[in-house]
Design a protein around this motif. Structure first.
Motif, PDB file in Angstrom:
ATOM      1  N   SER A  43       5.780  27.114 -35.041  1.00 43.50           N
ATOM      2  CA  SER A  43       5.738  27.130 -33.578  1.00 43.50           C
ATOM      3  C   SER A  43       6.675  26.088 -32.983  1.00 43.50           C
ATOM      4  O   SER A  43       7.316  26.335 -31.955  1.00 43.50           O
ATOM      5  CB  SER A  43       4.305  26.886 -33.091  1.00 43.50           C
ATOM      6  N   ARG A  44       6.745  24.925 -33.617  1.00 44.47           N
ATOM      7  CA  ARG A  44       7.654  23.894 -33.116  1.00 44.47           C
ATOM      8  C   ARG A  44       9.109  24.344 -33.225  1.00 44.47           C
ATOM      9  O   ARG A  44       9.897  24.139 -32.309  1.00 44.47           O
ATOM     10  CB  ARG A  44       7.469  22.585 -33.923  1.00 44.47           C
ATOM     11  N   VAL A  45       9.457  24.955 -34.354  1.00 41.82           N
ATOM     12  CA  VAL A  45      10.844  25.392 -34.537  1.00 41.82           C
ATOM     13  C   VAL A  45      11.184  26.474 -33.504  1.00 41.82           C
ATOM     14  O   VAL A  45      12.245  26.429 -32.867  1.00 41.82           O
ATOM     15  CB  VAL A  45      11.063  25.899 -35.983  1.00 41.82           C
ATOM     16  N   PHE A  47       9.804  26.937 -30.608  1.00 44.69           N
ATOM     17  CA  PHE A  47       9.871  26.322 -29.272  1.00 44.69           C
ATOM     18  C   PHE A  47      11.231  25.660 -29.061  1.00 44.69           C
ATOM     19  O   PHE A  47      11.859  25.829 -28.007  1.00 44.69           O
ATOM     20  CB  PHE A  47       8.748  25.287 -29.116  1.00 44.69           C
ATOM     21  N   GLU A  48      11.693  24.916 -30.046  1.00 42.06           N
ATOM     22  CA  GLU A  48      12.967  24.204 -29.885  1.00 42.06           C
ATOM     23  C   GLU A  48      14.128  25.180 -29.786  1.00 42.06           C
ATOM     24  O   GLU A  48      15.065  24.975 -29.008  1.00 42.06           O
ATOM     25  CB  GLU A  48      13.183  23.218 -31.046  1.00 42.06           C
TER      26      GLU A  48
END
Lengths: 125, 152
Positions: A43-45, A47-48
């Motif tokens: 999810s972080r990847v 999002f970025e």
């Protein structure tokens, strides 16, 4: 295979084993934490990438629907709770919520539409 | 359940004249804003420690506890999705920046384990965290709750 399809059964399995022996509880907690952390990473990847590389590109909703973030988040919160010493019932997903997550966030529709356009679209079942 | 989490689930500080649904939303949003501010500071400290000294079981436990705090309130708010959807259309109301706060919860989760180089790279940087607080959506939401973002 997406995190969503991997971790829905993992969550159910972890929830079922949480009340058994100390070893299996420890194993279930570790499994839950691993699942939560994997969702967090993916999810972080995403999002970025969306925020920095595709911010002005007007990515169509059909490519990556907003709902999938919500569904993955809810799985991650529940798995986080299962990884703790005393899982808080309010943070968990009831079996009915878990079963209905893909439909609630319209992920099944997204997968079906994707498959109509592209026969190589990953099979989520 | 620890004392802090018991406080999250307590609606008694919400205005009594509100309906039960609105009391729930008011108290959970206030709890989430407080956690967002507090755990941002904690996260910044934990990230610095991991970068300087590496991780430890104590640090991982602290990060998991913080991620669990945020996850509890986020789960409750997302469970009340219909209520949140109604509020989106309310005048002068900023919707809850769930996706922004998720980034903090996810980053704390990554600090709750071995912290590989790839995971550390994917964690929110201090600048990324500042960027969340600088966003109009987050600021409008915090202001609506009577709270200023860090640096304001």
């Amino acid at each position: 295979m997406s995190s969503f399809t991997v971790h829905t059964p993992a969550l159910a399995a972890a929830a079922m084993t949480i009340n058994t022996t100390a070893d299996s509880v420890s194993s279930a907690r570790a499994q839950a934490l691993e699942g939560a952390r994997r969702i967090a990473y993916v999810s972080r990847v995403i999002f970025e990438v969306m925020a920095n590389l595709m911010a002005d590109k007007n990515v169509p909703e059909s490519i990556l629907p907003v709902g999938i973030y919500g569904a993955l988040g809810r799985l991650a919160y529940a798995l986080t709770a299962l990884a703790e010493d005393e899982p808080d019932p309010e943070a968990l997903l009831a079996p009915a919520e878990l079963d209905g997550l893909a439909a609630q966030y319209e992920i099944e529709d997204w997968v079906a539409r994707g498959r109509e356009r592209n026969p190589d679209f990953p099979d989520q079942r | 359940m620890n004392e802090l989490r018991r406080e999250f689930l307590d609606d008694s500080n919400a205005p009594a004249e509100l309906s039960p649904d609105l009391r729930f939303l008011a108290s959970r949003q206030a709890a989430l804003a407080a956690l967002f501010l507090d755990h941002s500071k904690l996260y910044r400290d934990l990230l610095q420690r991991v970068q300087d000294e590496g991780t430890s079981p104590e640090l991982q436990a602290t990060a998991l506890d913080a991620a669990g705090n945020l996850g509890l309130v986020l789960q409750q708010l997302r469970r009340g999705g219909d209520l949140l959807a109604v509020l989106v259309h309310a005048p002068n109301h900023a919707s809850v920046p769930l996706y922004a706060i998720d980034q903090l919860q996810f980053s704390l989760l990554m600090l709750s384990g071995p912290c590989s180089d790839d995971e550390l790279l994917a964690c929110l940087s201090p600048a990324g965290l500042e960027g969340l607080f600088a966003s109009r959506h987050v600021r409008d939401w915090l202001h609506g709750l009577g709270v200023l973002a860090p640096g304001e």
